[in-house]
Design an enzyme around this catalytic site. Structure first.
Site, PDB file in Angstrom:
ATOM      1  N   GLY A 145       0.837  -1.207   0.000  1.00  0.00           N
ATOM      2  CA  GLY A 145       0.000   0.000   0.000  1.00  0.00           C
ATOM      3  C   GLY A 145       0.859   1.239   0.000  1.00  0.00           C
ATOM      4  N   CYS A 176      10.164   6.752  13.141  1.00  0.00           N
ATOM      5  CA  CYS A 176      11.263   5.791  13.327  1.00  0.00           C
ATOM      6  C   CYS A 176      11.804   5.218  12.021  1.00  0.00           C
ATOM      7  CB  CYS A 176      10.800   4.658  14.233  1.00  0.00           C
ATOM      8  SG  CYS A 176      10.248   5.276  15.830  1.00  0.00           S
TER       9      CYS A 176
END
Ligand code: UGA
Length: 456
Positions: free
Chosen positions: A261, A268
């Site tokens: 997707g 992070c």
């Protein structure tokens, strides 16, 4: 035990509250007086499921409090966790260690006697050793300061559970240090967790630092791998979700983190892979991680592909188009919009001339701060009014289970674009919508139930 936690962001506030939950006396330290005041009144400055209760329990028990005063922290405990942020440097790939350095510079000269500083922040390999030297240089003659590294693997959205029931605990120790006291102290801090049989791995400092960034680099690579495959699936007319299910059954591969997707974002993974590449270069191993550049570029390409898909749905131009963007957080169950793919797409659509209306269940305030020029709606219904295309960019449950009938009467054109491959294609098409998905349209196959299958 008495412990302090420096830095009260996602990592530090969660760690402080969870240490109090384990029965320790905890003092959280942060430079932001407003944050400290909110935490002391039991209010979280961010959204994290389940953490409010843990925070309140800690405060009500009298075992948890927060301060801006590092002198108070120096007197409070002999064990100090370091959980401040290490963002990406402006205009560079490397990590900005300013906050880590300032904690050491502030704390070390205030310590007397034996103290242990346990780093939890994600840092470039070599930082822990350097911080140990820095602390000792700034220390008083009567102080003995040890720096150990205990990387954190918690995920936003599951932070409490990940902290109290981690997959593993990694402890990096200075290889020159033959004293076993540091390990004993850390074992005592985590005694309740270790009683559950959680693996406890003791390493040298450099390995512990590298474990953390390698884990994030692997996860990022896994996501970009499936997204690269989705580009081929799209070209070949194959279904990447079915493909992921099928390869995921191989225990060596595993199904988790194979959701194709819009790709990864957040505070992070993106910055960690970049800092990892930068550090490898500094260490003289620049070729080792060049594949992470590709991982990064596959990931960023997903955002551009989403803009292209929306443009196609609007008939080839975004000028004058009304676009509904459902989702702004970088993932569901979070209000974090740092490097959020959803917000990035919303911004790009606006720059190309669309009027963009954004709704997210939790991330509205943070989004407004980052992208004040987008339109923010109060609900799905409000966001969908007059839309030429509705984009689902973060897979919040309320978007995944959205009833097409609820939005059909509101929109100008019935275009739904599934940026996270999380919607029921059939339900949307049955309701008269044109369904498109990033990574290719999922197949609608006639299925045979297992017990009607005759084999052999
Ligand atoms: C990540 C790691 O998963 C944690 O183990 C680590 O402790 C943390 O970074 C950190 O270094 O502090 P987090 O940033 O909370 O945790 O988010 P993830 O759950 O890893 O998701 C990252 C991104 O990847 C999200 O944008 C998510 O939508 C995307 N993703 C995830 C996919 O696109 N596909 C997937 O299959 C899984």
């Amino acid at each position: 035990m008495k412990v302090t936690v420096f830095g009260c962001g996602y990592l530090g506030a969660t760690h402080a509250a969870c240490m109090a939950e384990l029965g320790h006396e905890v003092l959280g330290v942060d430079v932001d007086p407003q944050k400290v005041e909110r935490l002391n009144s039991g209010e979280l400055p961010f959204y994290e499921p389940g953490l409010s209760d843990v925070l309140r329990r800690g405060i009500d028990s009298g075992r948890l409090s927060f301060t801006t005063d590092s002198a108070e922290a120096a007197d409070f405990a002999r064990v100090h966790f370091l959980g401040v942020g290490t963002p990406q440097k402006k205009g560079e790939y490397g990590a900005d260690l300013r906050h880590v350095h300032s904690v050491i510079d502030d704390l070390a000269p205030r310590l007397h006697g034996e103290h242990l500083i346990i780093g939890k922040s994600t840092v470039p390999v070599g930082t822990a050793r350097e911080l140990g030297a820095r602390a000792r240089l700034a220390a008083q003659p009567d102080a003995a300061i040890t720096v150990a590294w205990n990387p954190e693997f918690l995920r936003e959205g599951f932070a409490v559970d990940d902290t109290l029931h981690p997959d593993r605990i990694v402890l990096g120790l200075n290889a020159d240090d033959t004293d076993t006291r540091t390990e004993s102290i850390v074992r005592e801090v985590y005694a309740q967790i270790l009683d559950e049989g959680i693996p406890f791995l003791v390493t040298d400092l450099a390995t512990a630092e590298l474990v953390k960034v390698s884990a994030n680099a692997f996860l990022a690579t896994k996501i970009s791998f499936i997204n690269a495959i989705s580009e081929v699936c799209e070209a070949a007319g194959a279904d990447v979700t079915m493909l992921a299910d099928a390869i995921g059954h191989d225990a060596r591969i595993g199904r988790r983190f194979l959701n194709a997707g819009l790709g990864f974002g957040g505070g992070c993974l993106p910055k960690d892979i970049r800092a990892f590449m930068a550090r490898a270069g500094e260490l003289g191993a620049p070729q080792a991680l060049t594949f992470l550049r590709e991982v990064d570029s596959i990931n960023m390409r997903r955002r551009a592909a989403m803009v292209d898909l929306a443009t196609a749905a609007c008939g080839g131009t975004l000028l004058g188009a009304n676009i509904t963007v459902l989702g702004a957080a970088f993932k569901p169950e979070s209000d974090d919009v740092r490097d959020s793919p959803a917000l990035s797409v919303a911004g790009q659509l606006q720059l190309k001339g669309a009027t963009v209306s954004v709704f997210d269940p939790k991330a509205m305030d943070n989004s407004r701060r980052v992208f004040p020029t987008l339109n923010y709606a109060n609900s799905i219904v409000d966001a969908a009014r007059g839309a030429d295309a509705v984009l689902v960019l973060t897979e919040w449950n309320e978007f995944v289970h959205l009833d097409p009938a609820e939005v059909t009467p509101l929109v100008r054109r019935t275009n739904i674009i599934d940026g996270r491959r999380c919607l029921d294609r059939k339900a949307w098409e049955t309701a008269g919508w044109t369904y498109r998905a990033l990574g290719g349209t999922p197949a609608l196959l006639p299925t045979v139930t297992a017990n009607t299958l005759v084999r052999g």
